[in-house]
Write a protein that holds these residues in place. Structure first.
Motif, PDB file in Angstrom:
ATOM      1  N   THR A 180       0.826  -1.207   0.000  1.00  0.00           N
ATOM      2  CA  THR A 180       0.000   0.000   0.000  1.00  0.00           C
ATOM      3  C   THR A 180       0.861   1.258   0.000  1.00  0.00           C
ATOM      4  O   THR A 180       0.594   2.207  -0.746  1.00  0.00           O
TER       5      THR A 180
ATOM      6  N   GLU B 266       2.405   1.599  -3.489  1.00  0.00           N
ATOM      7  CA  GLU B 266       1.433   2.038  -4.490  1.00  0.00           C
ATOM      8  C   GLU B 266       1.078   3.516  -4.299  1.00  0.00           C
ATOM      9  O   GLU B 266       0.906   4.254  -5.276  1.00  0.00           O
ATOM     10  N   THR B 267       0.983   3.952  -3.062  1.00  0.00           N
ATOM     11  CA  THR B 267       0.653   5.351  -2.794  1.00  0.00           C
ATOM     12  C   THR B 267       1.753   6.281  -3.286  1.00  0.00           C
ATOM     13  O   THR B 267       1.482   7.334  -3.876  1.00  0.00           O
ATOM     14  N   ARG B 268       3.006   5.901  -3.042  1.00  0.00           N
ATOM     15  CA  ARG B 268       4.117   6.723  -3.531  1.00  0.00           C
ATOM     16  C   ARG B 268       4.097   6.823  -5.053  1.00  0.00           C
ATOM     17  O   ARG B 268       4.354   7.890  -5.625  1.00  0.00           O
TER      18      ARG B 268
ATOM     19  N   THR C 177      -9.722   8.493  -9.541  1.00  0.00           N
ATOM     20  CA  THR C 177      -8.603   7.819  -8.875  1.00  0.00           C
ATOM     21  C   THR C 177      -8.785   6.315  -8.839  1.00  0.00           C
ATOM     22  O   THR C 177      -7.890   5.558  -9.230  1.00  0.00           O
TER      23      THR C 177
ATOM     24  N   SER D 176      -4.385   2.160  -1.249  1.00  0.00           N
ATOM     25  CA  SER D 176      -3.595   3.303  -1.710  1.00  0.00           C
ATOM     26  C   SER D 176      -4.485   4.343  -2.372  1.00  0.00           C
ATOM     27  O   SER D 176      -4.243   5.555  -2.258  1.00  0.00           O
TER      28      SER D 176
ATOM     29  N   VAL E 152      -6.043   6.411   0.393  1.00  0.00           N
ATOM     30  CA  VAL E 152      -5.120   7.410   0.922  1.00  0.00           C
ATOM     31  C   VAL E 152      -5.076   8.629  -0.004  1.00  0.00           C
ATOM     32  O   VAL E 152      -5.132   9.784   0.453  1.00  0.00           O
ATOM     33  N   THR E 153      -5.002   8.387  -1.310  1.00  0.00           N
ATOM     34  CA  THR E 153      -4.978   9.487  -2.270  1.00  0.00           C
ATOM     35  C   THR E 153      -6.276  10.289  -2.229  1.00  0.00           C
ATOM     36  O   THR E 153      -6.269  11.524  -2.329  1.00  0.00           O
TER      37      THR E 153
END
Length: 273
Positions: free
Chosen positions: A41, A44-46, A98, A136, A139-140
Motif C-alpha cells: 500500500t 502504491e501510494t508513492r 482515482t 492506496s 489514501v490518495t
C-alpha cells in the motif's frame, strides 16, 4: 599438537555455524499478509503521488470543473447555489478518477511491462495486491477530498448531513470503482485499457449526474443511469450533503452491489500478464 587443536577448534566453529544455520533472525519465509499489504500500500501510494499525469486526472481536472461550473452559469443545476449541487458530484468524480480511471491505466501498463508478472512469483497473494491498490487509492482520495472541500467552501458551499454516511458512500464507491478498474486492467491490453478508461470517464462525467442533473435526461434513460455507480455515489452524496438525509440506503445498496461484482470479477479473471 597446537596446530591440530586450532584446526579442530576452527572446524568446530565452522561446523557449529553450519549446524546452527536457520536459527538466526529474521527467520526465512514470507512476511505476515497484513505486513505485506501495508508495505505494498505504501509503495502504491508513492507511485500515485509521483505520477504527474495521474495528478492531472485526479486533482487538477476535478478542481477546474468545480471552479468553472460554480462560477459560470453554463448548466442549470436547479439549486439555489450551483456549488451546493456541484460539490458532491465533483467529490464523486474524484473518487472515480482515482479508483477507476487512474488505477486501471496504471495497473494496465504495470501488467504490460511485466511488473505484475514479477509480483505474481512473490508471496503476495492476488487478493492482497488488489487490497493494497484499493487502500492506496483511499489514501490518495483523502488528499483529494480535503483539497476539493477547501475549494468548495471558498466558493460558498454549505454542506449538511453527518460525516458517517459520507464516509460509507466514499468507501463503497471506492471499492466499486476499484474493482471495475482492476477488472479492466487485468483482462484488456494496456492500450485498450487506456482508451476504454478515458472513454468511460468522459461518458460518466456527462451522463452520471456529476455536472448535469439526472432529471434533465428522458425518463427511460434516467432509470438506467441511476443504477450506475457514479450516479449512485453523486446522488447519495447530494442526499446527505445538500438535502441533509441521514443514510441514503438506495445509493449504498447500488454501490455495494457494484463493489461485490467488480471486486469478485477482478479476483476471478485478473491475469498477471
Amino acid at each position: 599438537m597446537t596446530a591440530d587443536t586450532s584446526s579442530g577448534a576452527a572446524n568446530g566453529t565452522v561446523a557449529g555455524g553450519v549446524a546452527g544455520a536457520g536459527t538466526y533472525a529474521p527467520a526465512p519465509g514470507a512476511a505476515p499478509v497484513l505486513r505485506m499489504i501495508a508495505a505494498q500500500t505504501a509503495f502504491e501510494t508513492r507511485l500515485l503521488l509521483r505520477n504527474g499525469e495521474q495528478l492531472l486526472l485526479t486533482v487538477i481536472i476535478p478542481s477546474l470543473l468545480l471552479v468553472l461550473f460554480s462560477t459560470v452559469d453554463i448548466v442549470d443545476t436547479g439549486a439555489d447555489e450551483a456549488v451546493d449541487f456541484l460539490a458532491p458530484g465533483v467529490l464523486a468524480l474524484a473518487v472515480m478518477s482515482t479508483a477507476f480511471t487512474g488505477q486501471a491505466i496504471a495497473t494496465g501498463f504495470e501488467r504490460r511491462y511485466g511488473v505484475l508478472k514479477r509480483l505474481a512469483v512473490s508471496p503476495l497473494p492476488r487478493w492482497a495486491l488488489m487490497t493494497a491498490k484499493t487502500l492506496s487509492v483511499l489514501v490518495t482520495e483523502v488528499l483529494q477530498i480535503a483539497l476539493l472541500t477547501v475549494i468548495a467552501l471558498a466558493l460558498g458551499w454549505s454542506p449538511h448531513g453527518g460525516p458517517l454516511a459520507v464516509v460509507l458512500l466514499l468507501v463503497l464507491g471506492t471499492a466499486a470503482f476499484s474493482g471495475l478498474g482492476l477488472l479492466m486492467a487485468g483482462t484488456l491490453r494496456a492500450e485498450a485499457t487506456l482508451a476504454a478508461a478515458n472513454l468511460v470517464f468522459l461518458l460518466l462525467l456527462v451522463g452520471g449526474g456529476v455536472i448535469v442533473p439526472l432529471d434533465r435526461f428522458p425518463d427511460a434513460a434516467h432509470s438506467v443511469l441511476a443504477l450506475l455507480p457514479i450516479s449512485a455515489l453523486s446522488d447519495g452524496l447530494r442526499d446527505v450533503l445538500q438535502q441533509g438525509a441521514e443514510v441514503p440506503w438506495g445509493g449504498l445498496g447500488v454501490l455495494a452491489g457494484w463493489a461485490v461484482l467488480g471486486l469478485g470479477a477482478a479476483a476471478a479473471f485478473f491475469r498477471w500478464e
